[in-house]
Design a protein around this motif. Structure first.
Motif, PDB file in Angstrom:
ATOM      1  N   GLY A 107       0.821  -1.222   0.000  1.00 42.32           N
ATOM      2  CA  GLY A 107       0.000   0.000   0.000  1.00 42.32           C
ATOM      3  C   GLY A 107       0.845   1.258   0.000  1.00 42.32           C
ATOM      4  O   GLY A 107       0.626   2.180  -0.784  1.00 42.32           O
ATOM      5  N   GLY A 108       1.837   1.311   0.877  1.00 42.18           N
ATOM      6  CA  GLY A 108       2.724   2.468   0.916  1.00 42.18           C
ATOM      7  C   GLY A 108       3.542   2.586  -0.350  1.00 42.18           C
ATOM      8  O   GLY A 108       3.786   3.682  -0.857  1.00 42.18           O
ATOM      9  N   GLY A 109       3.964   1.448  -0.880  1.00 42.55           N
ATOM     10  CA  GLY A 109       4.725   1.453  -2.126  1.00 42.55           C
ATOM     11  C   GLY A 109       3.905   1.954  -3.296  1.00 42.55           C
ATOM     12  O   GLY A 109       4.421   2.649  -4.174  1.00 42.55           O
ATOM     13  N   PHE A 110       2.602   1.614  -3.322  1.00 40.99           N
ATOM     14  CA  PHE A 110       1.737   2.112  -4.393  1.00 40.99           C
ATOM     15  C   PHE A 110       1.676   3.634  -4.367  1.00 40.99           C
ATOM     16  O   PHE A 110       1.827   4.282  -5.403  1.00 40.99           O
ATOM     17  CB  PHE A 110       0.324   1.534  -4.272  1.00 40.99           C
ATOM     18  N   PHE A 111       1.444   4.204  -3.193  1.00 38.61           N
ATOM     19  CA  PHE A 111       1.374   5.659  -3.101  1.00 38.61           C
ATOM     20  C   PHE A 111       2.711   6.301  -3.455  1.00 38.61           C
ATOM     21  O   PHE A 111       2.755   7.331  -4.116  1.00 38.61           O
ATOM     22  CB  PHE A 111       0.929   6.097  -1.702  1.00 38.61           C
ATOM     23  N   PHE A 112       3.802   5.689  -2.998  1.00 39.62           N
ATOM     24  CA  PHE A 112       5.119   6.238  -3.292  1.00 39.62           C
ATOM     25  C   PHE A 112       5.412   6.204  -4.788  1.00 39.62           C
ATOM     26  O   PHE A 112       5.848   7.196  -5.371  1.00 39.62           O
ATOM     27  CB  PHE A 112       6.194   5.462  -2.519  1.00 39.62           C
ATOM     28  N   ILE A 113       5.164   5.079  -5.439  1.00 33.38           N
ATOM     29  CA  ILE A 113       5.451   4.956  -6.872  1.00 33.38           C
ATOM     30  C   ILE A 113       4.523   5.836  -7.692  1.00 33.38           C
ATOM     31  O   ILE A 113       4.960   6.513  -8.636  1.00 33.38           O
ATOM     32  CB  ILE A 113       5.374   3.478  -7.304  1.00 33.38           C
ATOM     33  N   ALA A 114       3.236   5.866  -7.345  1.00 33.63           N
ATOM     34  CA  ALA A 114       2.297   6.726  -8.080  1.00 33.63           C
ATOM     35  C   ALA A 114       2.677   8.199  -7.928  1.00 33.63           C
ATOM     36  O   ALA A 114       2.649   8.968  -8.895  1.00 33.63           O
ATOM     37  CB  ALA A 114       0.871   6.488  -7.595  1.00 33.63           C
ATOM     38  N   GLY A 115       3.047   8.603  -6.720  1.00 36.39           N
ATOM     39  CA  GLY A 115       3.471   9.985  -6.504  1.00 36.39           C
ATOM     40  C   GLY A 115       4.762  10.312  -7.226  1.00 36.39           C
ATOM     41  O   GLY A 115       4.899  11.384  -7.820  1.00 36.39           O
ATOM     42  N   LEU A 116       5.708   9.389  -7.213  1.00 35.09           N
ATOM     43  CA  LEU A 116       6.976   9.623  -7.897  1.00 35.09           C
ATOM     44  C   LEU A 116       6.786   9.735  -9.406  1.00 35.09           C
ATOM     45  O   LEU A 116       7.344  10.622 -10.043  1.00 35.09           O
ATOM     46  CB  LEU A 116       7.960   8.501  -7.570  1.00 35.09           C
ATOM     47  N   LEU A 117       5.964   8.862  -9.968  1.00 32.99           N
ATOM     48  CA  LEU A 117       5.688   8.946 -11.402  1.00 32.99           C
ATOM     49  C   LEU A 117       4.983  10.246 -11.758  1.00 32.99           C
ATOM     50  O   LEU A 117       5.283  10.881 -12.772  1.00 32.99           O
ATOM     51  CB  LEU A 117       4.840   7.756 -11.857  1.00 32.99           C
ATOM     52  N   GLY A 118       4.039  10.675 -10.917  1.00 39.19           N
ATOM     53  CA  GLY A 118       3.359  11.936 -11.155  1.00 39.19           C
ATOM     54  C   GLY A 118       4.283  13.124 -11.094  1.00 39.19           C
ATOM     55  O   GLY A 118       4.220  14.029 -11.919  1.00 39.19           O
TER      56      GLY A 118
END
Length: 125
Positions: A107-118
Motif C-alpha cells: 500500500g505504501g509502495g503504491f502511493f510512493f510509486i504513483a506519486g513519484l511517477l506523477g
C-alpha cells in the motif's frame, strides 16, 4: 577601519574543486527536486498543476507510511521485538508478521510509486 590582508579570503581558496562542485550539484539536484513541494499551500485550480500537487502529497504519504512500516519490520526481525496482536492477545509469528508487513508495504509502495511517477512526468505549469 582597515581590513588586514590575513582576514580576507584568498582567491586560491575560493576556486571550485571537484569535490566542492559535485557536492554543490547534488545539493542543487535535491533542492530542485523538492522546490515545488509546498505542503501548506492551497491546492491549485483544476488542471495539470492540481494532479502534480496531488502527486507530491502521494509521494510524501507513501514515503512516510513505508518508513513507518519498515521501522516495525526492523524492530520485529532485527531488533527481536515481536509485534503484539491485541485481538487474540498473542505475539505474531514470523510468517504472520512478514505477511502483514508485505501487505502494508504494498500500500505504501503504491502511493510512493504513483506519486513519484506523477512528480517526474506531470508538467509543472
Amino acid at each position: 577601519m582597515t581590513v588586514s590582508a590575513s582576514s580576507r579570503p584568498k582567491a586560491d581558496s575560493l576556486k571550485a574543486t571537484p569535490l566542492w562542485s559535485s557536492g554543490k550539484s547534488v545539493i542543487n539536484i535535491v533542492m530542485g527536486f523538492f522546490s515545488d513541494f509546498r505542503i501548506f499551500e492551497r491546492p491549485p485550480k483544476p488542471g495539470p498543476r492540481l494532479f502534480r500537487w496531488i502527486a507530491w502529497r502521494w509521494l510524501a504519504l507513501g514515503f512516510l507510511f513505508t518508513s513507518l512500516i519498515l521501522v516495525f519490520a526492523i524492530s520485529h526481525f532485527i531488533g527481536g521485538e515481536p509485534i503484539y496482536y491485541v485481538n487474540e492477545k498473542r505475539n505474531l509469528t514470523d510468517a504472520e508478521a512478514w505477511d502483514m508487513i508485505l501487505m502494508f508495504l504494498s500500500g505504501g509502495g503504491f502511493f510512493f510509486i504513483a506519486g513519484l511517477l506523477g512528480v517526474l512526468y506531470l508538467p509543472e505549469h
